[in-house]
Scaffold this motif. Sequence first.
Motif, mmCIF file in Angstrom:
data_model
loop_
_atom_site.group_PDB
_atom_site.id
_atom_site.type_symbol
_atom_site.label_atom_id
_atom_site.label_comp_id
_atom_site.label_asym_id
_atom_site.label_seq_id
_atom_site.Cartn_x
_atom_site.Cartn_y
_atom_site.Cartn_z
ATOM 1 N N ASP A 10 28.099 42.424 42.540
ATOM 2 C CA ASP A 10 28.644 42.855 43.832
ATOM 3 C C ASP A 10 29.827 41.986 44.253
ATOM 4 N N GLN A 11 29.726 40.693 44.050
ATOM 5 C CA GLN A 11 30.828 39.788 44.393
ATOM 6 C C GLN A 11 32.043 40.056 43.509
ATOM 7 N N PHE A 12 31.808 40.359 42.248
ATOM 8 C CA PHE A 12 32.883 40.615 41.278
ATOM 9 C C PHE A 12 33.680 41.861 41.650
ATOM 10 N N THR A 13 33.019 42.875 42.184
ATOM 11 C CA THR A 13 33.691 44.145 42.487
ATOM 12 C C THR A 13 34.024 44.332 43.963
ATOM 13 N N TRP A 14 33.682 43.352 44.819
ATOM 14 C CA TRP A 14 33.932 43.451 46.255
ATOM 15 C C TRP A 14 35.428 43.387 46.542
ATOM 16 N N SER A 15 35.899 44.291 47.375
ATOM 17 C CA SER A 15 37.305 44.315 47.772
ATOM 18 C C SER A 15 37.422 43.925 49.233
ATOM 19 N N ALA A 16 38.407 43.121 49.545
ATOM 20 C CA ALA A 16 38.635 42.685 50.915
ATOM 21 C C ALA A 16 39.457 43.699 51.704
ATOM 22 N N PRO A 18 42.405 47.312 51.340
ATOM 23 C CA PRO A 18 43.297 48.065 50.451
ATOM 24 C C PRO A 18 44.380 47.249 49.750
ATOM 25 N N SER A 19 44.718 46.079 50.251
ATOM 26 C CA SER A 19 45.784 45.328 49.578
ATOM 27 C C SER A 19 45.300 44.024 48.949
ATOM 28 N N LEU A 20 44.023 43.734 49.064
ATOM 29 C CA LEU A 20 43.451 42.553 48.410
ATOM 30 C C LEU A 20 42.279 43.024 47.563
ATOM 31 N N HIS A 21 42.615 43.430 46.358
ATOM 32 C CA HIS A 21 41.655 44.049 45.453
ATOM 33 C C HIS A 21 40.636 43.045 44.938
ATOM 34 N N SER A 22 39.601 43.566 44.338
ATOM 35 C CA SER A 22 38.461 42.775 43.865
ATOM 36 C C SER A 22 38.845 41.739 42.806
ATOM 37 N N VAL A 23 37.921 40.820 42.579
ATOM 38 C CA VAL A 23 38.084 39.852 41.492
ATOM 39 C C VAL A 23 38.202 40.608 40.170
ATOM 40 N N ALA A 24 37.409 41.664 40.002
ATOM 41 C CA ALA A 24 37.495 42.472 38.776
ATOM 42 C C ALA A 24 38.913 42.975 38.578
ATOM 43 N N TRP A 25 39.522 43.501 39.643
ATOM 44 C CA TRP A 25 40.881 44.036 39.547
ATOM 45 C C TRP A 25 41.874 42.910 39.244
ATOM 46 N N GLN A 26 41.755 41.788 39.941
ATOM 47 C CA GLN A 26 42.681 40.665 39.734
ATOM 48 C C GLN A 26 42.625 40.167 38.297
ATOM 49 N N LEU A 27 41.420 40.042 37.756
ATOM 50 C CA LEU A 27 41.251 39.576 36.382
ATOM 51 C C LEU A 27 41.813 40.586 35.394
ATOM 52 N N TRP A 28 41.476 41.865 35.579
ATOM 53 C CA TRP A 28 41.980 42.933 34.701
ATOM 54 C C TRP A 28 43.512 42.959 34.722
ATOM 55 N N HIS A 29 44.092 42.953 35.910
ATOM 56 C CA HIS A 29 45.545 43.023 36.062
ATOM 57 C C HIS A 29 46.231 41.829 35.379
ATOM 58 N N ASP A 83 44.955 54.073 45.046
ATOM 59 C CA ASP A 83 44.627 54.352 43.647
ATOM 60 C C ASP A 83 43.999 53.137 42.967
ATOM 61 N N ALA A 84 44.486 51.944 43.315
ATOM 62 C CA ALA A 84 43.909 50.722 42.749
ATOM 63 C C ALA A 84 42.449 50.583 43.171
ATOM 64 N N GLU A 85 42.156 50.930 44.407
ATOM 65 C CA GLU A 85 40.788 50.823 44.912
ATOM 66 C C GLU A 85 39.846 51.825 44.244
ATOM 67 N N LYS A 86 40.397 52.894 43.687
ATOM 68 C CA LYS A 86 39.572 53.928 43.046
ATOM 69 C C LYS A 86 39.167 53.567 41.616
ATOM 70 N N ILE A 87 39.805 52.561 41.035
ATOM 71 C CA ILE A 87 39.475 52.192 39.651
ATOM 72 C C ILE A 87 38.045 51.664 39.608
ATOM 73 N N ARG A 88 37.273 52.207 38.717
ATOM 74 C CA ARG A 88 35.890 51.761 38.514
ATOM 75 C C ARG A 88 35.826 51.062 37.159
ATOM 76 N N PHE A 89 35.612 49.776 37.225
ATOM 77 C CA PHE A 89 35.554 48.974 36.013
ATOM 78 C C PHE A 89 34.154 49.049 35.408
#
Length: 164
Positions: A10-16, A18-29, A83-89
């Motif tokens: 939950d912490q890994f995928t939590w988003s703050a 629309p403009s501060l994406h999750s840790v998952a997104w930051q790592l992937w990007h 669109d970034a928020e819709k990505i499901r890792f």
Amino acid sequence: MTVSEGLNADQFTWSAGPSLHSVAWQLWHSARWDDFLAAHINRDLGREPQAQVWDRESVAERWSLVPGSLGRRDAGTDLADEDAEKIRFPAQGEVIDYARRAFAFSEDAIAGIPDGLLLEVAKGDPDGDTNLDNVIIYLEHLSRHLGMIESIRGLQGLVGSSTR
């Protein structure tokens, strides 16, 4: 990687938001751009592998992501926040494993740049940046996203630095 491994799903995928994406997104990007850099360096130097881990291992397809829909170079840049928020890792371990392989690929490619080419303009670089410029740009990029990860952790009430 440690900062990501120490989080629960939950912490890994939590988003703050629309403009501060999750840790998952930051790592992937971050990993996507390092993967791109490594492939670019290896192509310029005529070294193998010349394809990104992302492509060699068909990661987008395995993760059920649509190639061409993930922003510039399928790395999240210029992707609308919605669109970034819709990505499901996939599972956290898979994202971390991809990032680990992409970062290792990047480290290997950078280490392979001969000293005599560091100050040469990178082949086909539209901005006239040298190979060293590009390495520094990518290091700055990683630092920026580590800071974002640290912010996301703080917003979740977690303590500690993303770099320790």
